[in-house]
Design a protein around this motif. Structure first.
Motif, PDB file in Angstrom:
ATOM      1  N   ASP A 126       1.346  -1.495  -0.089  1.00 11.97           N
ATOM      2  CA  ASP A 126      -0.189   0.069  -0.217  1.00 11.97           C
ATOM      3  C   ASP A 126       1.081   1.275  -0.322  1.00 11.97           C
ATOM      4  O   ASP A 126       0.516   2.286  -0.716  1.00 11.97           O
ATOM      5  N   HIS A 127       2.100   1.101   0.842  1.00  9.18           N
ATOM      6  CA  HIS A 127       3.069   2.395   0.939  1.00  9.18           C
ATOM      7  C   HIS A 127       3.092   2.605  -0.404  1.00  9.18           C
ATOM      8  O   HIS A 127       3.831   4.051  -1.449  1.00  9.18           O
ATOM      9  N   MET A 128       3.965   1.617  -1.090  1.00  9.47           N
ATOM     10  CA  MET A 128       3.964   1.609  -2.251  1.00  9.47           C
ATOM     11  C   MET A 128       3.672   2.048  -3.426  1.00  9.47           C
ATOM     12  O   MET A 128       3.954   2.666  -4.566  1.00  9.47           O
ATOM     13  N   ALA A 129       1.992   1.359  -3.476  1.00 12.37           N
ATOM     14  CA  ALA A 129       1.244   2.028  -4.270  1.00 12.37           C
ATOM     15  C   ALA A 129       0.870   3.708  -4.372  1.00 12.37           C
ATOM     16  O   ALA A 129       0.548   4.398  -4.822  1.00 12.37           O
ATOM     17  N   ARG A 130       1.525   4.242  -3.057  1.00 10.37           N
ATOM     18  CA  ARG A 130       1.008   5.557  -2.786  1.00 10.37           C
ATOM     19  C   ARG A 130       2.047   6.913  -3.164  1.00 10.37           C
ATOM     20  O   ARG A 130       2.000   7.947  -3.183  1.00 10.37           O
ATOM     21  N   MET A 131       2.909   5.871  -3.181  1.00 10.19           N
ATOM     22  CA  MET A 131       4.449   6.733  -3.312  1.00 10.19           C
ATOM     23  C   MET A 131       4.222   7.859  -5.121  1.00 10.19           C
ATOM     24  O   MET A 131       3.832   6.934  -5.873  1.00 10.19           O
ATOM     25  N   LYS A 132       5.080   8.623  -5.266  1.00  7.13           N
ATOM     26  CA  LYS A 132       5.721   9.546  -6.116  1.00  7.13           C
ATOM     27  C   LYS A 132       6.190   8.998  -7.056  1.00  7.13           C
ATOM     28  O   LYS A 132       7.183   7.385  -7.313  1.00  7.13           O
ATOM     29  N   GLU A 161       2.336  -4.175 -13.212  1.00 12.67           N
ATOM     30  CA  GLU A 161       4.004  -5.188 -14.168  1.00 12.67           C
ATOM     31  C   GLU A 161       5.148  -4.540 -13.966  1.00 12.67           C
ATOM     32  O   GLU A 161       5.003  -3.403 -13.229  1.00 12.67           O
ATOM     33  N   LYS A 162       6.177  -5.590 -14.018  1.00  9.71           N
ATOM     34  CA  LYS A 162       6.943  -5.884 -13.454  1.00  9.71           C
ATOM     35  C   LYS A 162       8.320  -5.886 -13.945  1.00  9.71           C
ATOM     36  O   LYS A 162       7.905  -6.726 -15.419  1.00  9.71           O
ATOM     37  N   ILE A 163       8.442  -4.275 -14.484  1.00 17.60           N
ATOM     38  CA  ILE A 163       9.593  -3.800 -15.897  1.00 17.60           C
ATOM     39  C   ILE A 163      11.188  -3.642 -15.160  1.00 17.60           C
ATOM     40  O   ILE A 163      11.498  -3.468 -15.072  1.00 17.60           O
ATOM     41  N   GLU A 164      11.772  -4.682 -16.313  1.00 15.33           N
ATOM     42  CA  GLU A 164      13.212  -5.286 -16.164  1.00 15.33           C
ATOM     43  C   GLU A 164      13.787  -3.845 -16.556  1.00 15.33           C
ATOM     44  O   GLU A 164      14.039  -3.789 -17.939  1.00 15.33           O
ATOM     45  N   ILE A 165      14.865  -3.432 -15.863  1.00 13.82           N
ATOM     46  CA  ILE A 165      15.627  -2.235 -16.385  1.00 13.82           C
ATOM     47  C   ILE A 165      17.012  -2.629 -16.559  1.00 13.82           C
ATOM     48  O   ILE A 165      17.583  -2.523 -17.509  1.00 13.82           O
ATOM     49  N   ASP A 167      -2.588   2.863 -12.700  1.00 14.49           N
ATOM     50  CA  ASP A 167      -2.837   4.133 -13.047  1.00 14.49           C
ATOM     51  C   ASP A 167      -2.035   4.565 -13.665  1.00 14.49           C
ATOM     52  O   ASP A 167      -1.803   6.018 -14.021  1.00 14.49           O
ATOM     53  N   GLY A 168      -0.379   4.030 -14.068  1.00 18.91           N
ATOM     54  CA  GLY A 168       0.340   4.052 -14.709  1.00 18.91           C
ATOM     55  C   GLY A 168       1.403   5.038 -13.984  1.00 18.91           C
ATOM     56  O   GLY A 168       2.445   4.785 -14.644  1.00 18.91           O
ATOM     57  N   HIS A 169       1.512   5.339 -12.873  1.00 22.22           N
ATOM     58  CA  HIS A 169       3.075   5.463 -12.272  1.00 22.22           C
ATOM     59  C   HIS A 169       3.449   4.662 -11.458  1.00 22.22           C
ATOM     60  O   HIS A 169       2.767   2.866 -11.012  1.00 22.22           O
ATOM     61  N   SER A 170       4.961   4.635 -11.488  1.00 19.61           N
ATOM     62  CA  SER A 170       5.716   3.496 -10.978  1.00 19.61           C
ATOM     63  C   SER A 170       6.741   3.447 -10.102  1.00 19.61           C
ATOM     64  O   SER A 170       6.983   5.035  -9.773  1.00 19.61           O
ATOM     65  N   VAL A 171       6.998   2.781  -9.644  1.00 22.81           N
ATOM     66  CA  VAL A 171       8.207   3.222  -8.600  1.00 22.81           C
ATOM     67  C   VAL A 171       9.634   1.830  -8.634  1.00 22.81           C
ATOM     68  O   VAL A 171       9.396   1.071  -9.565  1.00 22.81           O
ATOM     69  N   ILE A 172      10.584   2.248  -8.295  1.00 23.00           N
ATOM     70  CA  ILE A 172      12.289   1.506  -8.791  1.00 23.00           C
ATOM     71  C   ILE A 172      12.086   0.589  -7.646  1.00 23.00           C
ATOM     72  O   ILE A 172      12.711   1.279  -6.694  1.00 23.00           O
ATOM     73  N   VAL A 173      12.548  -0.071  -8.006  1.00 22.39           N
ATOM     74  CA  VAL A 173      12.535  -1.350  -6.502  1.00 22.39           C
ATOM     75  C   VAL A 173      14.249  -2.004  -6.279  1.00 22.39           C
ATOM     76  O   VAL A 173      14.124  -2.458  -7.852  1.00 22.39           O
ATOM     77  N   LEU A 174      14.262  -1.737  -6.139  1.00 17.44           N
ATOM     78  CA  LEU A 174      16.607  -1.728  -6.318  1.00 17.44           C
ATOM     79  C   LEU A 174      16.514  -3.610  -5.353  1.00 17.44           C
ATOM     80  O   LEU A 174      16.415  -3.707  -4.367  1.00 17.44           O
ATOM     81  N   SER A 175      17.031  -4.353  -5.996  1.00 19.43           N
ATOM     82  CA  SER A 175      17.633  -6.156  -5.857  1.00 19.43           C
ATOM     83  C   SER A 175      16.302  -6.691  -5.489  1.00 19.43           C
ATOM     84  O   SER A 175      16.464  -7.467  -4.277  1.00 19.43           O
ATOM     85  N   GLU A 176      14.841  -6.658  -5.798  1.00 11.27           N
ATOM     86  CA  GLU A 176      13.746  -6.844  -5.507  1.00 11.27           C
ATOM     87  C   GLU A 176      13.898  -7.213  -4.123  1.00 11.27           C
ATOM     88  O   GLU A 176      13.151  -8.198  -3.493  1.00 11.27           O
TER      89      GLU A 176
END
Ligand code: NAI
Length: 478
Positions: free
Chosen positions: A330-336, A363-367, A378-387
């Protein structure tokens, strides 16, 4: 001599060996230990199974243990933390070649699956001659847990159904134990009986040991290396001060200056992380549950508030608590948009990765490996490091050699203590005596040009210490 091992690519050994050579110069404590004990070989007869990030610095530790007489088998304690060139160099050894490896059996590569991770741990604990190890050197307690749970289930005559596991990690772990049990239902009991003790590297592993000791389930003595002052007040703090921003930079190359960064937890690791982000010009906000650490953070000049208060506005989030569910889905969904989320604590449950993956439509997109963009419906995303696993080892190369020399000199001393003075360490959790802690610090002073002031006899008497140390009572907190 042929021996069993599994690493990514032995042709990387030459590069690994060059970096090990540079690291040796930066690890004066370990090299002094080799000079002091190399000919006496106090670890002759020790069969050490190590489970600790397989990095260049760890290679210097492994080769120190070997120089002191030990036989060693090694794995990484994290699926992403192995440096493949270091692993290759350790297998090849200083005198071998990729075609004729003569070093130490290592079972580790960067990017293991969970199944491979537990397979590696099992392999390193299973000596080819049928005898197990007699010492464990652990980081986070996974090797210790495998031996303990294995023996516990063998005693009960059954292994729990993997389908009942509360995490994917534990499910895979139970699968391995089922296989072991079917093949040999006394394997872990026999291995446990041979082990003289374990030396544990980190806060999370130490928690597990004290818990087992309280429950009366600890099967052999343990030395808590983490709480040597020259470990936790240096590696956890100054190590993370270095390697946190290293990980964020290598992963994202985002400018940290001017951004708002949240550090969850203001223990030793959190203090180093907050300092490191502030050093880059970030505005740092700390979250804490402990009033003492919260007050420390406030007095160090940080805003202290709850994650809920700042989750929508901060740019970078780092967990350093050793606790679970600190950042929820839920936190991650609310992040900018493009907020960066990473963990520097030991296990990946600080960030609810399973909850994130379960959000409908996410959706998980590997950079690139160990950097993933998670896009919400809703189109916004967060970047998660090292899973969600420790980012300083997943996205960078962990702590630098000099600070690890302090930690690992404690490890070597702890191994010597437990192996050679087994009777002095009954089953339970012990810390090294302060004079050894001071010795570790002393071994690192010359390299930094530090000149110590010598106490006079009169001064020593006045403050009630021996002029040669220890200089502080055991309860002193530094
Ligand atoms: P610590 O116990 O000194 O600090 C953890 C802090 O987190 C405590 O002050 C605690 O009050 C706070 N905390 C607990 N739950 C919280 C929550 N829900 N929200 C906010 N704060 C919370 O432990 P230390 O030594 O700082 O280690 C932290 C973690 O980092 C451990 O898992 C340890 O094993 C790991 N570690 C990782 C390293 C790395 O290189 N990545 C190096 C050393 C330790």
């Amino acid at each position: 001599m042929a021996f069993d091992f599994k690493v990514a690519d032995l042709s990387l050994a030459e590069f690994g060996r060059k970096e090990i050579r540079l690291a040796e110069h930066e690890m004066p404590g370990l090299m002094a230990t080799r000079a002091e004990f190399g000919s006496a070989k106090p670890l002759r007869g020790a069969r050490i199974m190590g489970s600790l990030h397989m990095t260049v610095q760890t290679a210097v530790l492994i080769e120190t243990l070997v120089e002191l007489g030990a036989e060693v088998r090694w794995v990484s304690c994290n699926i992403f933390s192995t440096q493949d060139h270091a692993a290759a160099a350790v297998v090849v050894g200083p005198d071998g070649t990729p075609d004729d490896p003569r070093g130490v059996p290592v079972f580790a590569w960067k990017g293991e699956t969970l199944e491979e991770y537990w397979w590696c741990t099992d392999q390193a604990l299973t000596w080819p001659d049928g005898e197990g190890p007699n010492m464990i050197l652990d980081d986070g307690g996974d090797a210790t847990m495998l031996v303990h749970k294995g023996a516990q289930y063998e005693k009960a005559g059954t292994v729990p159904d993997p389908a009942t596991a509360d995490s994917e990690e534990f499910r895979v772990f139970l699968e391995l134990l089922h296989k072991n049990f079917a093949e040999d239902s006394g394997k872990w009991t026999r291995i446990a009986a041979r082990i003289k003790g374990v030396t544990e590297e980190t806060t999370t592993g130490v928690h597990r040991l004290y818990e087992m000791d309280r429950e009366g389930t600890l099967l052999f003595p343990a030395i808590n290396v983490n709480d040597s002052v020259t470990k936790s007040k240096f590696d956890n703090r100054y190590g993370c001060r270095h390697s946190l921003v290293d990980g964020i930079n290598r992963a994202t190359d985002v400018l940290i200056g001017g951004k708002v960064a949240v550090v969850a937890g203001y223990g030793d690791v959190g203090k180093g992380c907050a300092d490191s982000l502030r050093g880059q010009g970030a505005r740092v906000i700390v979250t804490e549950i402990d009033p003492i650490c919260a007050l420390q953070a406030a007095m160090d000049g940080y805003q202290v508030t709850t994650l809920d208060d700042v989750v929508e506005t901060a740019d970078i989030f780092v967990t350093a608590t050793g606790n679970r569910d600190v950042i929820t889905a839920d936190h991650m969904a609310r992040m900018k948009h493009q907020a960066i989320v990473g963990n520097i604590g030991h296990f990946d449950n600080e960030i609810d990765m399973a909850g994130l993956a379960a959000i409908p439509g996410v959706e998980k997109i590997e950079i690139k490996p160990q950097v993933h963009e998670w896009r919400f419906p809703d189109g916004h995303s967060v970047i998660v490091l090292s899973e969600g696993r420790l980012l300083n080892l997943g996205n960078a190369t962990g702590h630098p050699s000099f600070v690890m020399s302090n930690s690992f000199t404690n490890q070597v001393i702890a191994q010597i203590e437990l192996f050679t003075k087994t009777d002095e360490y009954p089953t339970g959790v012990h810390v090294l005596p302060k004079h050894l802690d001071e010795k570790v610090a002393r071994l690192h002073l010359d390299a930094l040009g530090v000149k110590l002031t010598q106490l006079t006899k009169k001064q020593a008497d006045y403050i009630g210490v021996d002029a040669a140390g220890p200089y502080k009572p055991d309860h002193y907190r530094y």
